[in-house]
Design a protein around this motif. Structure first.
Motif, PDB file in Angstrom:
ATOM      1  N   LEU A  72       0.859  -1.186   0.000  1.00  0.00           N
ATOM      2  CA  LEU A  72       0.000   0.000   0.000  1.00  0.00           C
ATOM      3  C   LEU A  72       0.891   1.230   0.000  1.00  0.00           C
ATOM      4  O   LEU A  72       1.965   1.228   0.613  1.00  0.00           O
ATOM      5  N   PHE A  73       0.446   2.278  -0.636  1.00  0.00           N
ATOM      6  CA  PHE A  73       1.211   3.530  -0.699  1.00  0.00           C
ATOM      7  C   PHE A  73       0.215   4.669  -0.751  1.00  0.00           C
ATOM      8  O   PHE A  73      -0.707   4.666  -1.578  1.00  0.00           O
ATOM      9  N   LYS A  74       0.380   5.635   0.150  1.00  0.00           N
ATOM     10  CA  LYS A  74      -0.602   6.710   0.255  1.00  0.00           C
ATOM     11  C   LYS A  74       0.096   8.041   0.492  1.00  0.00           C
ATOM     12  O   LYS A  74       1.066   8.117   1.257  1.00  0.00           O
ATOM     13  N   THR A  75      -0.397   9.076  -0.168  1.00  0.00           N
ATOM     14  CA  THR A  75       0.073  10.443   0.046  1.00  0.00           C
ATOM     15  C   THR A  75      -1.050  11.213   0.726  1.00  0.00           C
ATOM     16  O   THR A  75      -2.209  11.108   0.335  1.00  0.00           O
ATOM     17  N   GLU A  76      -0.690  11.982   1.757  1.00  0.00           N
ATOM     18  CA  GLU A  76      -1.675  12.789   2.480  1.00  0.00           C
ATOM     19  C   GLU A  76      -1.164  14.215   2.614  1.00  0.00           C
ATOM     20  O   GLU A  76       0.024  14.482   2.480  1.00  0.00           O
ATOM     21  N   LYS A  77      -2.053  15.098   2.927  1.00  0.00           N
ATOM     22  CA  LYS A  77      -1.694  16.480   3.246  1.00  0.00           C
ATOM     23  C   LYS A  77      -1.200  16.524   4.686  1.00  0.00           C
ATOM     24  O   LYS A  77      -1.775  15.887   5.575  1.00  0.00           O
ATOM     25  N   ILE A  78      -0.153  17.278   4.938  1.00  0.00           N
ATOM     26  CA  ILE A  78       0.391  17.398   6.289  1.00  0.00           C
ATOM     27  C   ILE A  78      -0.654  17.978   7.240  1.00  0.00           C
ATOM     28  O   ILE A  78      -0.715  17.614   8.413  1.00  0.00           O
ATOM     29  N   GLU A  79      -1.503  18.849   6.726  1.00  0.00           N
ATOM     30  CA  GLU A  79      -2.560  19.434   7.561  1.00  0.00           C
ATOM     31  C   GLU A  79      -3.511  18.355   8.083  1.00  0.00           C
ATOM     32  O   GLU A  79      -4.011  18.466   9.199  1.00  0.00           O
ATOM     33  N   LYS A  80      -3.760  17.320   7.289  1.00  0.00           N
ATOM     34  CA  LYS A  80      -4.629  16.234   7.734  1.00  0.00           C
ATOM     35  C   LYS A  80      -4.007  15.525   8.930  1.00  0.00           C
ATOM     36  O   LYS A  80      -4.702  15.196   9.896  1.00  0.00           O
ATOM     37  N   LEU A  81      -2.694  15.269   8.872  1.00  0.00           N
ATOM     38  CA  LEU A  81      -2.014  14.645  10.003  1.00  0.00           C
ATOM     39  C   LEU A  81      -2.110  15.528  11.237  1.00  0.00           C
ATOM     40  O   LEU A  81      -2.467  15.063  12.321  1.00  0.00           O
ATOM     41  N   ILE A  82      -1.803  16.797  11.077  1.00  0.00           N
ATOM     42  CA  ILE A  82      -1.828  17.719  12.221  1.00  0.00           C
ATOM     43  C   ILE A  82      -3.222  17.786  12.823  1.00  0.00           C
ATOM     44  O   ILE A  82      -3.389  17.706  14.043  1.00  0.00           O
ATOM     45  N   THR A  83      -4.239  17.901  11.982  1.00  0.00           N
ATOM     46  CA  THR A  83      -5.619  17.959  12.471  1.00  0.00           C
ATOM     47  C   THR A  83      -6.012  16.672  13.185  1.00  0.00           C
ATOM     48  O   THR A  83      -6.651  16.711  14.242  1.00  0.00           O
ATOM     49  N   SER A  84      -5.614  15.527  12.618  1.00  0.00           N
ATOM     50  CA  SER A  84      -5.986  14.255  13.255  1.00  0.00           C
ATOM     51  C   SER A  84      -5.310  14.104  14.619  1.00  0.00           C
ATOM     52  O   SER A  84      -5.928  13.598  15.562  1.00  0.00           O
ATOM     53  N   ILE A  85      -4.070  14.554  14.741  1.00  0.00           N
ATOM     54  CA  ILE A  85      -3.359  14.445  16.024  1.00  0.00           C
ATOM     55  C   ILE A  85      -3.932  15.429  17.045  1.00  0.00           C
ATOM     56  O   ILE A  85      -4.176  15.063  18.199  1.00  0.00           O
ATOM     57  N   THR A  86      -4.163  16.654  16.640  1.00  0.00           N
ATOM     58  CA  THR A  86      -4.647  17.664  17.595  1.00  0.00           C
ATOM     59  C   THR A  86      -6.094  17.425  18.011  1.00  0.00           C
ATOM     60  O   THR A  86      -6.531  17.968  19.024  1.00  0.00           O
ATOM     61  N   SER A  87      -6.826  16.618  17.266  1.00  0.00           N
ATOM     62  CA  SER A  87      -8.232  16.376  17.611  1.00  0.00           C
ATOM     63  C   SER A  87      -8.450  15.066  18.370  1.00  0.00           C
ATOM     64  O   SER A  87      -9.588  14.705  18.657  1.00  0.00           O
ATOM     65  N   ILE A  88      -7.376  14.366  18.731  1.00  0.00           N
ATOM     66  CA  ILE A  88      -7.525  13.140  19.521  1.00  0.00           C
ATOM     67  C   ILE A  88      -8.040  13.525  20.904  1.00  0.00           C
ATOM     68  O   ILE A  88      -7.461  14.384  21.574  1.00  0.00           O
ATOM     69  N   PRO A  89      -9.137  12.910  21.343  1.00  0.00           N
ATOM     70  CA  PRO A  89      -9.692  13.275  22.651  1.00  0.00           C
ATOM     71  C   PRO A  89      -8.767  12.870  23.809  1.00  0.00           C
ATOM     72  O   PRO A  89      -7.961  11.936  23.688  1.00  0.00           O
ATOM     73  N   ASP A  90      -8.908  13.568  24.934  1.00  0.00           N
ATOM     74  CA  ASP A  90      -8.093  13.292  26.116  1.00  0.00           C
ATOM     75  C   ASP A  90      -8.278  11.875  26.634  1.00  0.00           C
ATOM     76  O   ASP A  90      -7.410  11.346  27.327  1.00  0.00           O
ATOM     77  N   SER A  91      -9.392  11.239  26.307  1.00  0.00           N
ATOM     78  CA  SER A  91      -9.665   9.880  26.781  1.00  0.00           C
ATOM     79  C   SER A  91      -8.799   8.834  26.075  1.00  0.00           C
ATOM     80  O   SER A  91      -8.748   7.682  26.491  1.00  0.00           O
ATOM     81  N   ILE A  92      -8.105   9.230  25.017  1.00  0.00           N
ATOM     82  CA  ILE A  92      -7.242   8.322  24.274  1.00  0.00           C
ATOM     83  C   ILE A  92      -5.791   8.729  24.499  1.00  0.00           C
ATOM     84  O   ILE A  92      -5.424   9.879  24.296  1.00  0.00           O
ATOM     85  N   SER A  93      -4.974   7.771  24.929  1.00  0.00           N
ATOM     86  CA  SER A  93      -3.543   8.052  25.078  1.00  0.00           C
ATOM     87  C   SER A  93      -2.799   7.447  23.896  1.00  0.00           C
ATOM     88  O   SER A  93      -3.172   6.391  23.381  1.00  0.00           O
ATOM     89  N   PHE A  94      -1.760   8.133  23.466  1.00  0.00           N
ATOM     90  CA  PHE A  94      -0.951   7.641  22.358  1.00  0.00           C
ATOM     91  C   PHE A  94       0.487   8.088  22.554  1.00  0.00           C
ATOM     92  O   PHE A  94       0.749   9.117  23.164  1.00  0.00           O
ATOM     93  N   GLU A  95       1.395   7.259  22.047  1.00  0.00           N
ATOM     94  CA  GLU A  95       2.805   7.626  22.104  1.00  0.00           C
ATOM     95  C   GLU A  95       3.537   6.975  20.942  1.00  0.00           C
ATOM     96  O   GLU A  95       3.373   5.786  20.681  1.00  0.00           O
ATOM     97  N   GLU A  96       4.323   7.763  20.260  1.00  0.00           N
ATOM     98  CA  GLU A  96       5.220   7.241  19.248  1.00  0.00           C
ATOM     99  C   GLU A  96       6.609   7.239  19.877  1.00  0.00           C
ATOM    100  O   GLU A  96       7.237   8.281  20.014  1.00  0.00           O
ATOM    101  N   LYS A  97       7.050   6.058  20.296  1.00  0.00           N
ATOM    102  CA  LYS A  97       8.348   5.913  20.951  1.00  0.00           C
ATOM    103  C   LYS A  97       9.424   5.829  19.876  1.00  0.00           C
ATOM    104  O   LYS A  97       9.410   4.924  19.048  1.00  0.00           O
ATOM    105  N   LEU A  98      10.348   6.770  19.898  1.00  0.00           N
ATOM    106  CA  LEU A  98      11.452   6.771  18.939  1.00  0.00           C
ATOM    107  C   LEU A  98      12.514   5.807  19.442  1.00  0.00           C
ATOM    108  O   LEU A  98      13.002   5.943  20.564  1.00  0.00           O
ATOM    109  N   THR A  99      12.863   4.825  18.612  1.00  0.00           N
ATOM    110  CA  THR A  99      13.748   3.748  19.061  1.00  0.00           C
ATOM    111  C   THR A  99      15.163   3.822  18.505  1.00  0.00           C
ATOM    112  O   THR A  99      16.065   3.188  19.037  1.00  0.00           O
ATOM    113  N   SER A 100      15.357   4.581  17.417  1.00  0.00           N
ATOM    114  CA  SER A 100      16.699   4.686  16.838  1.00  0.00           C
ATOM    115  C   SER A 100      16.775   5.899  15.913  1.00  0.00           C
ATOM    116  O   SER A 100      15.747   6.359  15.405  1.00  0.00           O
ATOM    117  N   PHE A 101      17.995   6.392  15.744  1.00  0.00           N
ATOM    118  CA  PHE A 101      18.244   7.511  14.830  1.00  0.00           C
ATOM    119  C   PHE A 101      19.467   7.188  13.978  1.00  0.00           C
ATOM    120  O   PHE A 101      20.493   6.747  14.496  1.00  0.00           O
TER     121      PHE A 101
END
Length: 158
Positions: A72-101
């Motif tokens: 699968l391969f998908k292109t999205e608008k960065i604004e869609k990502l920002i809106t989806s992240i900022t609109s996550i309700p407080d009742s949902i916890s999420f974390e993207e753990k960075l494991t390597s650089f």
């Protein structure tokens, strides 16, 4: 013999300069700081912080495999990502753990290859790689491109 010595010196010079004149540890750290700042805003659900790391017209893409193994391969608008992240309700916890650089820099361009695990409500969701392309706009690194992989296989150490 002279040719061998010359060749060794030339190869050594090319290797030392392969990452360009700006490939200092300072630049690599600056690139890492931009990526970490992006994720700081991501976790705080702060669009201002996230946008502060982005250039205009950022390209955002993702790739994964579906249940049948098809790519699968998908292109999205960065604004869609920002809106989806900022609109996550407080009742949902999420974390993207960075494991390597892994960061490479050449002059005004950099790539940050960043491993991650994504957790939703304290449960593992998926893992992958974020590949960031950045440009140094007159002393300020900005993200111009982000593509990530997503999957569950081979993620967590057993």
């Amino acid at each position: 013999m002279k040719k061998s010595i010359f060749l060794i010196i030339l190869i050594t010079f090319l290797k030392v300069n392969a990452q360009g004149p700006n490939a200092s540890e300072y630049d690599k750290q600056a690139v890492k700081d931009v990526v970490e700042t992006f994720f700081d805003g991501f976790h705080k659900q702060d669009s201002i912080i996230m946008k502060s790391t982005l250039a205009e017209d950022v390209v955002l893409q993702t790739t994964a495999r579906n249940k049948q193994g098809k790519t699968l391969f998908k292109t999205e608008k960065i604004e869609k990502l920002i809106t989806s992240i900022t609109s996550i309700p407080d009742s949902i916890s999420f974390e993207e753990k960075l494991t390597s650089f892994s960061i490479q820099v050449d002059r005004t361009m950099a790539n940050a290859w960043v491993g991650y695990e994504f957790w939703l409500n304290d449960k593992f969701s998926h893992c992958g790689i974020n590949s960031f392309q950045l440009i140094n706009f007159d002393g300020e690194w900005k993200i111009i491109y982000l593509i990530d992989t997503r999957g569950k296989a081979g993620c967590l150490e057993d």
